[in-house]
Structures are given as C-alpha cells and as structure tokens.
Design a protein around this motif. Structure first.
Motif, PDB file in Angstrom:
ATOM      1  N   THR A  42       7.653  -6.510  -1.467  1.00 39.24           N
ATOM      2  CA  THR A  42       6.502  -5.808  -0.889  1.00 39.24           C
ATOM      3  C   THR A  42       6.765  -5.310   0.532  1.00 39.24           C
ATOM      4  OG1 THR A  42       5.508  -7.870  -0.090  1.00 39.24           O
ATOM      5  CG2 THR A  42       4.889  -7.137  -2.318  1.00 39.24           C
ATOM      6  N   GLY A  44       7.276  -3.275   3.693  1.00 42.92           N
ATOM      7  CA  GLY A  44       6.882  -1.925   4.088  1.00 42.92           C
ATOM      8  C   GLY A  44       5.674  -1.373   3.347  1.00 42.92           C
ATOM      9  N   ARG A  45       5.000  -2.203   2.573  1.00 44.15           N
ATOM     10  CA  ARG A  45       3.848  -1.764   1.782  1.00 44.15           C
ATOM     11  C   ARG A  45       2.602  -2.527   2.208  1.00 44.15           C
ATOM     12  NH1 ARG A  45       5.006   0.845  -2.724  1.00 44.15           N
ATOM     13  NH2 ARG A  45       3.263   0.038  -3.919  1.00 44.15           N
ATOM     14  N   LYS A  81       1.538   3.434  -1.854  1.00 46.67           N
ATOM     15  CA  LYS A  81       1.966   2.570  -0.745  1.00 46.67           C
ATOM     16  C   LYS A  81       1.328   1.182  -0.795  1.00 46.67           C
ATOM     17  CE  LYS A  81       2.480   6.622   2.186  1.00 46.67           C
ATOM     18  NZ  LYS A  81       1.909   7.368   3.302  1.00 46.67           N
ATOM     19  N   SER A 154      -0.536  -5.855   6.117  1.00 42.17           N
ATOM     20  CA  SER A 154      -0.201  -4.487   6.502  1.00 42.17           C
ATOM     21  C   SER A 154       1.279  -4.236   6.231  1.00 42.17           C
ATOM     22  CB  SER A 154      -0.524  -4.270   7.979  1.00 42.17           C
ATOM     23  OG  SER A 154      -1.909  -4.398   8.187  1.00 42.17           O
ATOM     24  N   PRO A 155       1.696  -2.972   6.250  1.00 45.09           N
ATOM     25  CA  PRO A 155       3.109  -2.674   6.005  1.00 45.09           C
ATOM     26  C   PRO A 155       4.074  -3.401   6.952  1.00 45.09           C
ATOM     27  CG  PRO A 155       1.823  -0.685   5.781  1.00 45.09           C
ATOM     28  CD  PRO A 155       0.891  -1.745   6.323  1.00 45.09           C
ATOM     29  N   ILE A 180      -2.906   0.953   5.654  1.00 40.48           N
ATOM     30  CA  ILE A 180      -1.597   1.595   5.425  1.00 40.48           C
ATOM     31  C   ILE A 180      -1.077   2.169   6.742  1.00 40.48           C
ATOM     32  CG2 ILE A 180      -0.441   3.576   4.342  1.00 40.48           C
ATOM     33  CD1 ILE A 180      -2.298   3.092   1.885  1.00 40.48           C
TER      34      ILE A 180
END
Length: 184
Positions: A42, A44-45, A81, A154-155, A180
């Motif tokens: 997961t 960066g997402r 995303k 969060s990312p 995002i």
C-alpha cells in the motif's frame, strides 16, 4: 449525490487523531493465499484499514458498502489511488475464500487479510482497535466484539484521521480526495 455537492467544504470530516499513527508492519495472508506485506503493498496510496468479520450483522457490511459507494462517486483517477484493506477478526470462519467472496460483493478491489487470531489482535492493538476473541454462545451463534473505526493512512504512511461507525458516504467521498492530496 454529485461531486459538485462535495466541493467547497474545508477540512476533513473524519475524526482527527491527536497522535497520528504510522502504518504498522502487518504481514498476513491475502484471499489469494499469498503473504501480504501491508506496508509494501500500500506504499504511496491512501489506505483505509478496517478490522471486522464477514458474519457481522450490521457494522462491517454497512461500513464496506459505504466506502464502496463513496469510491463509486469519485473520479477514476482518485479511485485508482486508494486501497481498502479488511482484516478479519474471526479467522476461524473467515477463510480466504469466504473473505474474498464477501468483499467482492462490495468491490472486487477490496483486499482481505487473515492469519492467526493472536497475530491479528496484536496488529489491532498497535492501532488502538479493540478486538476480542470470537466466543460461541449457548445458542450456537458466535459473538465477535471489535472496534468499528476505519483508519485512514495517507499516501505518506501516516494516519491522521479515523472514521467511526455510521460515517456517511458523502463524508468519505468528501475526504478521500483531500487525504490523497495529503490535506488532513
């Protein structure tokens, strides 16, 4: 509900955490039977993490349906995303096949994870999610007490916000693009 209805509101509608949480090093088994590294898969997402069970009569299916509905009104670019990860709190009954079929009813991209109850409970505890071992009742039914919060990472891998049972579709849909973008 239209996306135009969501524009213009400032700030997220979820519950802000006083002490943000780092993404835990969860390593469980996915519905495909393979090992799943939560952090790596997961990275960066925006990741929405929920602990629950497939036989739940109320909160678990409602929460998954509400998240799926919120994702359904967002642009495909935003939807791409987001990861939704559901960790079972009833691993004896929630086999990989059961978990996969149940989640597919809401959204086939939702990820289901299972493992030993002890391991799952340890991960839940790291996030402050209450989890009790499933208990069989005299009538044969099984009671599974669990926290009802959805933790939103969060990312950047940090959770600043959680969503409690009863969060409305419009609130998830409002917040997801903000999360995002790293705005909490």
């Amino acid at each position: 509900m239209h996306l135009d209805d969501l524009q213009g509101a400032a700030g997220v509608r979820g519950v802000a955490l006083q002490n943000p949480l780092g993404k835990p090093d969860i390593r469980l088994t996915g519905t495909d039977g393979r090992s799943y590294d939560f952090r790596a898969a997961t990275a960066g997402r925006l990741t929405l993490l929920f602990f629950g069970y497939t036989h739940c009569p109320d909160i678990c299916p409602t929460t998954m349906a509400d998240i799926a509905a919120a994702l359904g009104v967002l642009p495909a670019a935003d939807r791409a995303k987001v990861s939704v990860v559901f960790v079972t709190s009833d691993p004896q009954r929630d086999t990989a096949a059961v978990l996969g079929a149940w989640l597919a009813q809401f959204d086939p991209s939702f990820i289901g994870l299972t493992g030993s109850f002890e391991l799952i409970a340890g991960y839940a505890d790291q996030l402050g999610v209450t989890l009790e071992r499933p208990r069989q009742q005299p009538d044969g039914s099984v009671t599974v007490s669990h926290g009802t919060q959805v933790t939103a990472f969060s990312p950047d891998g940090i959770a600043h916000v959680v969503y409690l049972a009863g969060t409305k579709v419009v609130d998830y849909a409002h917040d997801i693009p903000l999360l995002i973008a790293g705005r909490t």
